[in-house]
Design an enzyme around this catalytic site. Sequence first.
Site, PDB file in Angstrom:
ATOM      1  N   GLY A 288       0.822  -1.215   0.000  1.00  0.00           N
ATOM      2  CA  GLY A 288       0.000   0.000   0.000  1.00  0.00           C
ATOM      3  C   GLY A 288       0.849   1.255   0.000  1.00  0.00           C
TER       4      GLY A 288
ATOM      5  CE1 TYR B 146      -7.912   0.576   9.914  1.00  0.00           C
ATOM      6  CE2 TYR B 146      -8.171   1.653  12.045  1.00  0.00           C
ATOM      7  CZ  TYR B 146      -7.453   1.463  10.881  1.00  0.00           C
ATOM      8  OH  TYR B 146      -6.275   2.144  10.675  1.00  0.00           O
TER       9      TYR B 146
ATOM     10  CE  LYS C 271      -4.827  -1.091  10.543  1.00  0.00           C
ATOM     11  NZ  LYS C 271      -3.626  -1.177   9.713  1.00  0.00           N
TER      12      LYS C 271
END
Length: 246
Positions: free
Chosen positions: A12, A155, A159
Amino acid sequence: MEFKDKRVIITGATKGLGKAMAFAFAREGAWVAINYSSDDKSALETESEIKNIAPESLLLKADVSSRTDVEKMISSVLEQWEYVDILVNNAGIIRDKLLMFLNEEDWDRVINVNLKGTYLCSRSIIKTMIGRKSGRIINITSPSALTGRTCQTNYSASKGGIISFTKSLSREMARFGITVNAVCPGIISTPMTEDLDEKTKKEFLNMIPMGRFGDPEDIAGAVLFLASEKSRYITGHVLVVDGGLG
Ligand code: NAD
């Protein structure tokens, strides 16, 4: 040049934090392979800028959540460069919704890109690192993993999983001279945070003791530290870089 001819893959890396890391490594003499999954235009722009700075560079289109894409990407890097010194698992997405509105597709996509992508890229590269008895893996987590955040169950879970993954893999890799750490950026000005509404941005700003959002370079600095010789006795650590947000 601290990273002269070191070989780095950053997932990314065609915008936001990954792009800043790619430039920081390139400025220090590293060979830089930048991965992305969509937006060919900005990827080609980033590649042409990196080419001017890094001694060697590669542009790699691959969806990190796909095993076949990742295996192809890593094989292609190893064919061209023989080995890789540093992997930064940076690719990440958000799909924020209250849990009651969070459908299975948004749950799966966030877990698959953020957490499974970290697993797939790490697994594909560690054999060569073990063979060379050297390597650095740096994963990018988030304050959502530590404190939780409304609308981010998917999310935060991804994480949080990255932190647990980092700690377990660091134990597996320590005897081979490979360190595995995580960087936890606070709120950083990138395309991901540009989409926040003004009210949320103001609320976040009020919570940051240093009174500003982080710059991508603030995170790149922490990543380069964990990739360097200076951090050789640090492994399984989560380095929080958040201007005191806590
Ligand atoms: P960004 O949206 O600006 O960039 C994300 C990058 O990931 C892009 O290059 C995109 O092409 C790539 N990507 C997305 N899905 C992918 C996939 N399936 N395969 C390969 N690449 C893919 O985001 P950013 O703000 O630069 O965030 C980078 C990392 O830092 C993410 O993991 C994010 O969760 C984390 N993070 C960001 C902040 C912040 O404030 N910006 C805070 C904490 C953590």
